[in-house]
Write a protein that holds these residues in place. Structure first.
Motif, PDB file in Angstrom:
ATOM      1  N   ASN A 160      31.962  33.028  29.463  1.00  0.00           N
ATOM      2  CA  ASN A 160      32.721  31.805  29.733  1.00  0.00           C
ATOM      3  C   ASN A 160      34.191  32.114  30.002  1.00  0.00           C
ATOM      4  N   THR A 161      34.745  33.101  29.309  1.00  0.00           N
ATOM      5  CA  THR A 161      36.133  33.474  29.584  1.00  0.00           C
ATOM      6  C   THR A 161      36.268  34.043  30.992  1.00  0.00           C
ATOM      7  N   ARG A 162      35.328  34.888  31.386  1.00  0.00           N
ATOM      8  CA  ARG A 162      35.355  35.434  32.746  1.00  0.00           C
ATOM      9  C   ARG A 162      35.245  34.325  33.788  1.00  0.00           C
ATOM     10  N   ALA A 163      34.364  33.354  33.534  1.00  0.00           N
ATOM     11  CA  ALA A 163      34.234  32.242  34.471  1.00  0.00           C
ATOM     12  C   ALA A 163      35.521  31.434  34.555  1.00  0.00           C
ATOM     13  N   GLY A 164      36.207  31.277  33.428  1.00  0.00           N
ATOM     14  CA  GLY A 164      37.465  30.543  33.445  1.00  0.00           C
ATOM     15  C   GLY A 164      38.541  31.250  34.245  1.00  0.00           C
ATOM     16  N   VAL A 165      38.617  32.574  34.116  1.00  0.00           N
ATOM     17  CA  VAL A 165      39.612  33.333  34.882  1.00  0.00           C
ATOM     18  C   VAL A 165      39.334  33.209  36.376  1.00  0.00           C
ATOM     19  N   ARG A 166      38.078  33.288  36.759  1.00  0.00           N
ATOM     20  CA  ARG A 166      37.740  33.206  38.181  1.00  0.00           C
ATOM     21  C   ARG A 166      37.919  31.798  38.733  1.00  0.00           C
TER      22      ARG A 166
END
Length: 279
Positions: A160-166
């Motif tokens: 979820n953190t990776r998705a937020g950054v992208r």
């Protein structure tokens, strides 16, 4: 009619109607619906449960009586404490690992190419299969419970953190670059604030995984905590006693999830849902 300083007459502007506070049932509509749903389910369970063999099922009033007995004896508080300690520690460690890793692989393609495959594989793999290996490495005590919670909780947080950054608009990072901001400042001042809602979503998902992980850990390792109480009650065919720790785990999961949601309103109030009066 009103008269201006030049003698002109103008129609008076109608007074704006005073804003009235919505009635109680509209302000607390969701809470009332949830309460009514719980009451209906409990009433149905009470009626049907009394007609069934107590070996196969129980009912709310019997569970409440058993809950009172276990609380008075000190058995339930001690089991709850034994489960909470590794659960909260494992969850905090998973958050401390998952958020930086998610930021790293979300921001840098090289890091994603190196670590992304392991994150995807770890999330998709049935991690329960690794518990016997963890038992060989870390024994049967407190440490192995923490490790199991960390391993089963960290991947939703990372993803979820990776998705937020992208999901951060490229225009925002380009503004920072155009003002000669360093990479550290871009991550701290632009990417991290914009990613907070996704991080909180990952933490909420991680809480549910952590509760499941601690029960699984107590099933496989030392018989203790709430998971141990479930096993012992099942071995005695004590259905009401079995539902007591199960209910506590449900309440614990819901409570911790709401706690993370409350924390989100403090950390990122701009990300909260709009308060609408839709029917």
């Amino acid at each position: 009619m009103t008269t201006t300083e030049h003698g002109e007459q103008r129609a008076a502007r109608p007074a704006e109607p005073a804003r009235t506070r919505p009635p109680f049932h509209r302000r607390h509509r969701s809470g009332l619906i949830t309460t009514a749903s719980i009451v209906v389910v409990l009433a149905f369970w009470e009626i049907t449960g009394r007609r069934m063999n107590p070996i196969f099922s129980s009912y709310p009033s019997a569970i409440v009586r058993k809950f009172d007995v276990q609380v008075r004896s000190g058995l339930l508080p001690q089991a709850l404490l034994d489960s909470l300690q590794p659960l909260l520690l494992g969850f905090c460690v998973a958050a401390l690992i998952g958020i930086p890793v998610g930021l790293l692989i979300g921001r840098y393609r090289a890091a994603d190419a190196a670590l992304g495959v392991y994150v995807t594989a770890g999330y998709a793999m049935p991690l329960v299969a690794l518990i016997p290996l963890f038992m060989l490495w870390f024994g049967l005590g407190f440490t192995v419970k923490v490790v199991i919670v960390v391993v089963m909780t960290v991947f939703p947080i990372v993803i979820n953190t990776r998705a937020g950054v992208r999901a951060v608009p490229r225009a925002l990072t380009e503004v920072g670059t155009s003002f000669m901001a360093s990479e550290l400042h871009i991550v701290r001042k632009i990417i991290l604030p914009a990613t907070v809602p996704h991080i909180m979503t990952g933490l909420r998902l991680g809480i549910g995984r952590a509760v499941i992980a601690i029960v699984i850990a107590e099933f496989f390792t030392a018989i203790g905590g709430l998971g141990g109480q479930i096993i012992l009650a099942g071995q005695r065919f004590d259905t009401a006693g079995l539902f007591v720790p199960v209910t506590v785990l449900m309440v614990l999961g819901v409570g911790l999830t709401h706690l993370v949601g409350w924390l989100e309103t403090k950390v990122a109030p701009w990300a909260g849902p709009a308060d609408t009066d839709q029917d």
